[in-house]
Structure formats: C-alpha cells, structure tokens
Design an enzyme around this catalytic site. Structure first.
Site, short mmCIF file in Angstrom:
data_model
loop_
_atom_site.label_atom_id
_atom_site.label_comp_id
_atom_site.label_asym_id
_atom_site.label_seq_id
_atom_site.Cartn_x
_atom_site.Cartn_y
_atom_site.Cartn_z
CB CYS A 102 35.00 25.73 7.99
SG CYS A 102 36.38 24.11 8.12
NE ARG A 131 44.38 21.38 11.31
CZ ARG A 131 43.43 20.84 10.63
NH1 ARG A 131 43.77 20.06 10.62
NH2 ARG A 131 42.86 21.40 9.84
CD GLN A 149 43.32 22.31 5.42
OE1 GLN A 149 42.97 23.37 6.24
NE2 GLN A 149 42.59 21.67 6.63
CG ASP A 151 40.36 23.56 3.96
OD1 ASP A 151 39.64 22.38 3.50
OD2 ASP A 151 40.44 24.31 4.46
CG HIS A 153 35.08 24.57 3.51
ND1 HIS A 153 36.24 25.85 3.00
CD2 HIS A 153 34.94 24.51 4.49
CE1 HIS A 153 36.49 24.75 4.65
NE2 HIS A 153 36.33 24.55 4.82
CE LYS A 232 37.42 11.68 9.58
NZ LYS A 232 38.20 11.85 10.34
CG HIS A 278 34.16 20.85 5.93
ND1 HIS A 278 34.80 21.83 6.57
CD2 HIS A 278 32.80 20.90 6.23
CE1 HIS A 278 33.89 22.84 7.07
NE2 HIS A 278 32.77 21.73 7.13
#
Ligand code: ZN
Length: 404
Positions: A102, A131, A149, A151, A153, A232, A278
């Site tokens: 992000c 991570r 991931q 992902d 945005h 979320k 996100h």
C-alpha cells in the site's frame, strides 16, 4: 485450528511432497521453494485473477521489495506494525522489506496530478511481501515469512465508495464460488491501537456496513478487529472439511491519503482528498494453495492441475503413436506427459491415480487401428475409447474443466 482426521489425511505438506509442488529448507526458514509443478498452480491462479481484474478496469503495478524505513514511519506501519517488519541496514541507511504494497502504491498515485475524472483508479499488484511471524505459528504454507499477496488499491472519490465496495464484494464472491468455497462476511471495527480521529472511523465503518446491507449480505460484527488505519470487511470461506478461513479483506482507508497528502482536483478546480480501498481476494497465494490442496485433497480442478494428461503406450511399438498424440495435446495448450518407462501398465495407472492426474490415456494396437485413445478419468475410472480430436473437443467443453 482443530485439525480433524479428514484434514490430517489431506495435509497440504504431505500433498506438496507427493505431487512435487514445493519444499522447505532450513537454509531459508518458513520460506517456500516452489518446484516447477507448484509454479504452474501459482501462474494459473494469477492468470485467472488477472483476467477477472482486467475486465473490471484494474491496472497492474509492481513496487520494490526493499524500501527505506522512513516510508513506514510516514504511513504509520512503523508505529503500529513494526514487530512484523523485517528491517536491515545498508550503508548506514535503514531499509525494510515491504510487509504490504500500500504505502508504495501511493507513490504511483502521486506521480502526477489526478483529476476527479481519473477516479476511480484501481491498481492491483501481485506483490512479494515479507512479514515476521512468531516461529511457533509457522505451519507449512499456512504461515510463512515471505509470500505473494494478491492485492489491490482503489483510489476513489467519497461518492464512489459504495459502488466500488459493491463491485469488490461481487468479484470476491465470484472468485470463491469458482473453488466451491462458501463465502461469509464480518465487519471488523476500530481496534484500541489505531490512528486517525473517531469521526472518520465512524464514517468508514458506516460505509462498509451500508454496502453489506445494500447487497443483503449476512454478516457478523467483530469489534476492535479492524486494521490500525481503517475498518474492514473480513471475507471468510468454508472449505470441504468444514473449516473457516479469513481469505480476503476489504479495508476502507481515510488515513493514508491524509498522511501522504494525496489529492485530486475536483470540478471546481479545488484539491480534495481521495479514499483508498485496500482489498485482496485470495490473500496469500501460498496460504490459498495450502487451503485448496486440502479442500480438494490434492485433486485440483483440471485447469489448475500441474499435469493434466498422462499418455501411456502399452508397448515400445506404440511409442510413436503416443508421441503424435502428445503433440496434439500440447498444440492445444494442455499439460501432458508421456509415460513410456519400463514399469507395468497397472503400476503406471496406479501411480497416475496417486499423482491425481485428471486423465490417463492408454494406447495399444487396438487404439492405433481405430485412431483412438482409451481414457481413465480421475474419480470415474475407464470411460472407454474415443477419437483424439473428439476427446480434445470434449475436454474443452466439459463443464468440470472450466474455470468460470
Ligand atoms: Zn493495502
């Protein structure tokens, strides 16, 4: 997570070894070494998601794995998430391996001035992220230090929030249905450790709740379970073993746009702050593949199977016919292997079944004379002999073989 007997039989770590998909090595703890067959699954999944996103106006981006630590100081990740970030010093500069894409995507948005007409901008990234996890919780593909991931945005105007969230909800439901996973939703609200003012939080929570209600989706509320920068919707799925997984999330974010001074120019020529949504659909590819392997007990759908067809000639004199047949399948983009080794026919068939190959084709004199192939279909056994071209047409149209 309770692992019942059925789940133990379908352990993805055992299946990964049996099907030659991936391995783990002490030299890189909790990181996956993907073998060629495992990479086929990753690439097929990625292509599938890519196609759906392309139809829906997403634009693909890629951002660096290694960035200066100060990025996460601005975004707030350093304050709220630093125990999960891998950091290192290079020539006295503090760097970090990105734990998510992000904050970096923000730089692509801000690389030029955006007008209200440019929005929504839907950036997607199959980012490789790292991570830190406590070593006790690392179990095969379910929790690893580094993963891909899925992902995206979405940078949008406040008046576009509902439509965008609605479309994301539709997309996620569609993806999960492809894998026969039952979807359910949960609204996660402000955690105690959070940034931003309370009014913005309320506004964001209300927007998410409004979208869930408008789509008439049943959901539960998970108090204090939101991300530190916004509430979320957790998207949970139930697999064939009755286990629930939080696969995907949709997060509304009013904080990062303000931290990075993002803006667009409105109809009156004034600067306005965009909102970021996100979202992921399957989350980590590694974890999702682990779930799928157990969900299907290794018998992945035809389109995801690393090897789709085995061609087994009965004797040496049938090899040429088998090679010609193989060329036809390859020409039609099927993943096919020739099994002309010296083992007995029954051993090869048994091995093909253990390897969960969707179609085993047996060829001998009879098949050459009639220009056919004898087919053993996974889960069905011998389904008879059929002309090769007709068989190719059949696998192309068979509903079970289609992605969506
Ligand atoms: Zn994000």
């Amino acid at each position: 997570m309770k692992r019942n007997k059925k789940a133990c039989n379908a352990d993805h770590r055992k299946l990964g070894e049996l099907l030659d998909l991936f391995s783990f090595h002490d030299i890189a703890p909790a990181m996956v070494f993907w073998h060629p067959k495992g990479m086929i699954i990753i690439n097929e999944l990625r292509n599938y998601i890519r196609e759906l996103q392309k139809e829906r106006g997403y634009l693909e981006t890629a951002t660096p794995l290694l960035v200066k630590k100060e990025l996460y100081k601005i975004s707030g990740h350093w304050e709220h998430y630093q125990e999960n970030i891998w950091s290192l010093k290079i020539e006295n500069q503090a760097f970090a391996l990105k734990p998510m894409s992000c904050p970096e995507t923000v730089y692509i948005y801000a690389s030029k001035i955006r007008s209200y007409k440019d929005l929504p901008l839907r950036f997607s990234e199959f980012g490789y992220v790292h991570r830190r996890e406590k070593s006790g919780v690392l179990t095969g593909l379910f929790r690893v230090y580094g993963f891909i991931q899925d992902d995206a945005h979405i940078f949008c105007r406040p008046d576009q929030i509902f439509t965008e969230i609605n479309n994301v909800l539709k997309l996620l439901t569609k993806i999960h249905k492809t894998f026969n996973l039952k979807t359910s939703f949960a609204l996660a609200t402000k955690p105690s450790k959070a940034m931003g003012d309370l009014k913005l939080w309320k506004k964001a929570e209300n927007s998410l709740e409004f979208a869930l209600k408008k789509r008439k989706l049943r959901y539960e509320t998970r108090p204090k379970d939101g991300a530190f920068y916004g509430p979320k919707i957790d998207v949970d799925v139930e697999d064939s073993l009755g286990r629930k997984w939080t696969l995907a999330t949709i997060q509304l974010d009013f904080q990062i746009p303000s931290k990075f001074n993002l803006f667009y120019i409105d109809q009156k020529g004034k600067k306005q702050e965009p909102v970021i949504i996100h979202r992921s659909s399957i989350g980590s590819f590694e974890r999702f593949i682990g779930i799928l392997l157990e969900h299907y007990n290794g018998s992945l759908p035809f389109w995801l199977s690393p090897v789709q067809i085995w061609i087994i000639p009965i004797g040496k004199q049938h090899t040429k016919y088998a090679q010609d047949a193989m060329k036809k399948f390859i020409k039609n983009n099927y993943r096919c292997e020739l099994k002309d080794t010296n083992e007995t026919m029954s051993k090869k068939i048994r091995e093909g079944e253990i390897q969960k190959i969707p179609y085993l084709l047996v060829l001998g004199d009879k098949e050459i004379n009639t220009q056919t192939v004898r087919i053993r279909q996974r889960g069905k056994g011998d389904i008879g002999a059929i002309n090769i071209e007709k068989f190719i047409a059949k696998i192309k149209t068979d509903a079970d073989n289609k992605r969506f």
